[in-house]
Design a protein around this motif. Structure first.
Motif, PDB file in Angstrom:
ATOM      1  N   TYR A   1       0.809  -1.227   0.000  1.00  0.00           N
ATOM      2  CA  TYR A   1       0.000   0.000   0.000  1.00  0.00           C
ATOM      3  C   TYR A   1       0.836   1.268   0.000  1.00  0.00           C
ATOM      4  CZ  TYR A   1       0.932  -0.482   5.040  1.00  0.00           C
ATOM      5  OH  TYR A   1       1.543  -0.645   6.256  1.00  0.00           O
ATOM      6  N   CYS A   2       2.160   1.135  -0.018  1.00  0.00           N
ATOM      7  CA  CYS A   2       3.023   2.316   0.078  1.00  0.00           C
ATOM      8  C   CYS A   2       2.701   3.301  -1.048  1.00  0.00           C
ATOM      9  CB  CYS A   2       4.485   1.891  -0.023  1.00  0.00           C
ATOM     10  SG  CYS A   2       5.632   3.280   0.073  1.00  0.00           S
ATOM     11  N   TYR A   3       2.578   4.577  -0.699  1.00  0.00           N
ATOM     12  CA  TYR A   3       2.277   5.580  -1.732  1.00  0.00           C
ATOM     13  C   TYR A   3       3.525   6.393  -2.096  1.00  0.00           C
ATOM     14  CZ  TYR A   3       1.663   8.434   2.473  1.00  0.00           C
ATOM     15  OH  TYR A   3       1.858   9.057   3.694  1.00  0.00           O
TER      16      TYR A   3
ATOM     17  N   ALA B   1       6.445   5.135  -3.833  1.00  0.00           N
ATOM     18  CA  ALA B   1       7.310   4.222  -4.602  1.00  0.00           C
ATOM     19  C   ALA B   1       8.600   4.908  -5.040  1.00  0.00           C
ATOM     20  CB  ALA B   1       6.553   3.705  -5.821  1.00  0.00           C
ATOM     21  N   GLU B   2       8.537   6.208  -5.303  1.00  0.00           N
ATOM     22  CA  GLU B   2       9.729   6.925  -5.778  1.00  0.00           C
ATOM     23  C   GLU B   2      10.770   7.112  -4.671  1.00  0.00           C
ATOM     24  OE1 GLU B   2       6.685   8.037  -5.578  1.00  0.00           O
ATOM     25  OE2 GLU B   2       6.702   9.877  -4.411  1.00  0.00           O
ATOM     26  N   LEU B   3      10.393   6.755  -3.450  1.00  0.00           N
ATOM     27  CA  LEU B   3      11.351   6.804  -2.344  1.00  0.00           C
ATOM     28  C   LEU B   3      11.766   5.411  -1.903  1.00  0.00           C
ATOM     29  CD1 LEU B   3       9.456   9.500  -0.251  1.00  0.00           C
ATOM     30  CD2 LEU B   3      11.510   9.865  -1.620  1.00  0.00           C
ATOM     31  N   VAL B   4      11.185   4.402  -2.537  1.00  0.00           N
ATOM     32  CA  VAL B   4      11.382   3.019  -2.088  1.00  0.00           C
ATOM     33  C   VAL B   4      12.038   2.149  -3.159  1.00  0.00           C
ATOM     34  CG1 VAL B   4      10.137   0.936  -1.367  1.00  0.00           C
ATOM     35  CG2 VAL B   4       9.456   3.168  -0.447  1.00  0.00           C
ATOM     36  N   LEU B   5      11.563   2.241  -4.383  1.00  0.00           N
ATOM     37  CA  LEU B   5      12.059   1.373  -5.457  1.00  0.00           C
ATOM     38  C   LEU B   5      13.200   2.055  -6.205  1.00  0.00           C
ATOM     39  CD1 LEU B   5       8.611   0.192  -6.922  1.00  0.00           C
ATOM     40  CD2 LEU B   5      10.072  -0.985  -5.237  1.00  0.00           C
ATOM     41  N   PRO B   6      14.421   1.493  -6.151  1.00  0.00           N
ATOM     42  CA  PRO B   6      15.555   2.159  -6.805  1.00  0.00           C
ATOM     43  C   PRO B   6      15.289   2.509  -8.267  1.00  0.00           C
ATOM     44  CG  PRO B   6      16.339   0.396  -5.407  1.00  0.00           C
ATOM     45  CD  PRO B   6      14.827   0.303  -5.388  1.00  0.00           C
ATOM     46  N   GLU B   7      14.568   1.671  -8.987  1.00  0.00           N
ATOM     47  CA  GLU B   7      14.332   1.952 -10.413  1.00  0.00           C
ATOM     48  C   GLU B   7      13.382   3.136 -10.623  1.00  0.00           C
ATOM     49  OE1 GLU B   7      13.489  -0.723  -8.760  1.00  0.00           O
ATOM     50  OE2 GLU B   7      11.515  -1.500  -9.323  1.00  0.00           O
TER      51      GLU B   7
ATOM     52  N   ARG C   1       5.770 -10.175   8.075  1.00  0.00           N
ATOM     53  CA  ARG C   1       6.268 -10.614   6.771  1.00  0.00           C
ATOM     54  C   ARG C   1       5.194 -10.454   5.684  1.00  0.00           C
ATOM     55  NH1 ARG C   1       7.428 -11.617   2.526  1.00  0.00           N
ATOM     56  NH2 ARG C   1       8.759 -13.153   1.542  1.00  0.00           N
ATOM     57  N   ASP C   2       3.951 -10.750   6.042  1.00  0.00           N
ATOM     58  CA  ASP C   2       2.855 -10.695   5.069  1.00  0.00           C
ATOM     59  C   ASP C   2       2.600  -9.268   4.582  1.00  0.00           C
ATOM     60  OD1 ASP C   2       2.638 -13.323   5.683  1.00  0.00           O
ATOM     61  OD2 ASP C   2       0.859 -13.087   6.960  1.00  0.00           O
ATOM     62  N   VAL C   3       2.886  -8.289   5.437  1.00  0.00           N
ATOM     63  CA  VAL C   3       2.576  -6.897   5.076  1.00  0.00           C
ATOM     64  C   VAL C   3       3.777  -6.206   4.435  1.00  0.00           C
ATOM     65  CG1 VAL C   3       1.864  -4.636   5.980  1.00  0.00           C
ATOM     66  CG2 VAL C   3       0.802  -6.731   6.866  1.00  0.00           C
TER      67      VAL C   3
ATOM     68  N   LEU D   1       2.334   0.866  -4.241  1.00  0.00           N
ATOM     69  CA  LEU D   1       3.544   0.184  -4.713  1.00  0.00           C
ATOM     70  C   LEU D   1       3.164  -1.046  -5.538  1.00  0.00           C
ATOM     71  CD1 LEU D   1       6.586   0.766  -3.871  1.00  0.00           C
ATOM     72  CD2 LEU D   1       6.358  -1.200  -2.383  1.00  0.00           C
ATOM     73  N   ASP D   2       2.142  -1.745  -5.070  1.00  0.00           N
ATOM     74  CA  ASP D   2       1.694  -2.975  -5.708  1.00  0.00           C
ATOM     75  C   ASP D   2       0.312  -2.703  -6.315  1.00  0.00           C
ATOM     76  OD1 ASP D   2       0.431  -5.370  -6.248  1.00  0.00           O
ATOM     77  OD2 ASP D   2       1.034  -6.350  -4.376  1.00  0.00           O
ATOM     78  N   ALA D   3       0.234  -2.757  -7.653  1.00  0.00           N
ATOM     79  CA  ALA D   3      -0.999  -2.365  -8.352  1.00  0.00           C
ATOM     80  C   ALA D   3      -2.209  -3.178  -7.898  1.00  0.00           C
ATOM     81  CB  ALA D   3      -0.793  -2.499  -9.854  1.00  0.00           C
ATOM     82  N   SER D   4      -1.999  -4.378  -7.368  1.00  0.00           N
ATOM     83  CA  SER D   4      -3.157  -5.177  -6.932  1.00  0.00           C
ATOM     84  C   SER D   4      -3.874  -4.514  -5.755  1.00  0.00           C
ATOM     85  CB  SER D   4      -2.725  -6.603  -6.564  1.00  0.00           C
ATOM     86  OG  SER D   4      -2.062  -6.611  -5.319  1.00  0.00           O
ATOM     87  N   PHE D   5      -3.195  -3.566  -5.092  1.00  0.00           N
ATOM     88  CA  PHE D   5      -3.830  -2.878  -3.968  1.00  0.00           C
ATOM     89  C   PHE D   5      -4.859  -1.841  -4.424  1.00  0.00           C
ATOM     90  CE2 PHE D   5      -1.968  -3.928   0.235  1.00  0.00           C
ATOM     91  CZ  PHE D   5      -1.173  -4.980  -0.184  1.00  0.00           C
ATOM     92  N   LEU D   6      -4.858  -1.519  -5.691  1.00  0.00           N
ATOM     93  CA  LEU D   6      -5.840  -0.542  -6.179  1.00  0.00           C
ATOM     94  C   LEU D   6      -7.263  -1.066  -6.008  1.00  0.00           C
ATOM     95  CD1 LEU D   6      -3.960   0.704  -9.365  1.00  0.00           C
ATOM     96  CD2 LEU D   6      -4.367   1.979  -7.240  1.00  0.00           C
ATOM     97  N   ASP D   7      -7.403  -2.389  -5.921  1.00  0.00           N
ATOM     98  CA  ASP D   7      -8.730  -2.994  -5.743  1.00  0.00           C
ATOM     99  C   ASP D   7      -9.058  -3.281  -4.283  1.00  0.00           C
ATOM    100  OD1 ASP D   7      -9.127  -3.060  -8.467  1.00  0.00           O
ATOM    101  OD2 ASP D   7      -8.097  -4.988  -8.663  1.00  0.00           O
ATOM    102  N   ARG D   8      -8.139  -2.938  -3.384  1.00  0.00           N
ATOM    103  CA  ARG D   8      -8.391  -3.273  -1.980  1.00  0.00           C
ATOM    104  C   ARG D   8      -9.049  -2.093  -1.253  1.00  0.00           C
ATOM    105  NH1 ARG D   8      -3.721  -7.424   0.018  1.00  0.00           N
ATOM    106  NH2 ARG D   8      -2.995  -8.058  -2.034  1.00  0.00           N
ATOM    107  N   THR D   9      -9.603  -2.381  -0.092  1.00  0.00           N
ATOM    108  CA  THR D   9     -10.342  -1.346   0.634  1.00  0.00           C
ATOM    109  C   THR D   9      -9.941  -1.374   2.115  1.00  0.00           C
ATOM    110  OG1 THR D   9     -12.121  -2.907   1.095  1.00  0.00           O
ATOM    111  CG2 THR D   9     -12.389  -1.500  -0.841  1.00  0.00           C
ATOM    112  N   THR D  10     -10.457  -0.369   2.825  1.00  0.00           N
ATOM    113  CA  THR D  10     -10.316  -0.374   4.278  1.00  0.00           C
ATOM    114  C   THR D  10     -11.691  -0.639   4.878  1.00  0.00           C
ATOM    115  OG1 THR D  10      -9.371   0.826   6.144  1.00  0.00           O
ATOM    116  CG2 THR D  10     -10.632   2.128   4.568  1.00  0.00           C
ATOM    117  N   TYR D  11     -11.828  -0.515   6.190  1.00  0.00           N
ATOM    118  CA  TYR D  11     -13.129  -0.719   6.840  1.00  0.00           C
ATOM    119  C   TYR D  11     -13.893   0.606   6.885  1.00  0.00           C
ATOM    120  CZ  TYR D  11     -11.181  -5.172   8.456  1.00  0.00           C
ATOM    121  OH  TYR D  11     -10.613  -6.424   8.506  1.00  0.00           O
TER     122      TYR D  11
END
Ligand code: SF4
Length: 229
Positions: free
Chosen positions: A33-35, A37-43, A131-133, A197-207
């Protein structure tokens, strides 16, 4: 300091104060869920902003800003963080440090040298689910050590958790309450599927907010104050 971003003013990143936000580059966690990415992923790294430029900006904001929040990425991996904080404090600003708690040695140095005025630490999950998160293996005793250091420091602090429904359930939040038992303040942050960071999170929600507030109510014996934001 590897500085990858500067937000010149914020009303929400330092409790009760108007602040600038400095974003350090580099983080070893890979939270989906990291928003930032430009501070996390070297590429995808953002270009570095020279430290002198940031300090010059702050010098010009004396009297107009109260505080500086140093966030990331993960600031505690910056070897020269204590010296940088000293320079910011010499300019007259309060300093808040945001951390994921991975580097208790650096936290100890900063706390022992009385460098910061406020610490906010992310709690990603109950320790057994980290680890899961974060999607890497770490020794979660490091996280527990950081929690203990912060809680024993006397420095105003808060712990916060970004809540993604598919990752954390009620039992997880209650377990986090036990992990930080005695903390002054705990914040449940609603996950917003915006930049991730992970595009699959675009479909996830909170409570729903009401449910998160009820969870806060359940933590009243563990933490001094619980908020939803
Ligand atoms: S959310 Fe924080 S800890 Fe997680 S990858 Fe992003 S910067 Fe690192």
């Amino acid at each position: 300091m590897n500085i990858g971003g500067l937000q010149k003013v914020s009303l929400i990143d330092y409790p009760g104060e108007i602040c600038a936000v400095i974003f350090t580059r580099g983080c070893d966690f890979r939270c989906g869920y990291c928003y930032n990415a430009e501070l996390v992923l070297p590429e995808r790294y953002a270009e570095l902003i020279p430290e002198q430029e940031v300090l010059a900006f702050l010098r010009g904001r004396r009297g107009r800003l109260d505080a500086v929040t140093i966030t990331g990425g993960e600031p505690t991996w910056q070897a020269d963080l204590p010296g940088f904080i000293r320079k910011v404090k010499e300019l007259g600003f309060l300093v808040k440090l945001d951390t994921n708690g991975v580097n208790p040695e650096m936290l100890k140095e900063i706390i022992d040298r009385k460098r910061v005025d406020y610490i906010a630490m992310d709690i990603k999950a109950p320790l057994e689910k980290y680890r899961d998160v974060i999607n890497i293996n770490i020794d979660t005793r490091r996280i527990a050590a950081s929690i203990a250091l912060i809680m024993g420091s006397g420095v105003p602090c808060e712990f916060r958790t970004t809540v993604v429904k598919s990752q954390l359930d009620e039992q997880d939040i209650l377990a986090i309450g036990k992990l930080i038992k005695g903390a002054r303040r705990y914040v449940l942050q609603k996950f917003l599927p915006d930049k991730v960071l992970d595009a699959s999170f675009l479909d996830r929600t909170t409570y729903e907010e009401d449910y998160l507030r009820r969870l806060c109510g359940m933590l009243k014996n563990d933490v001094g104050e619980c908020a939803v934001r």
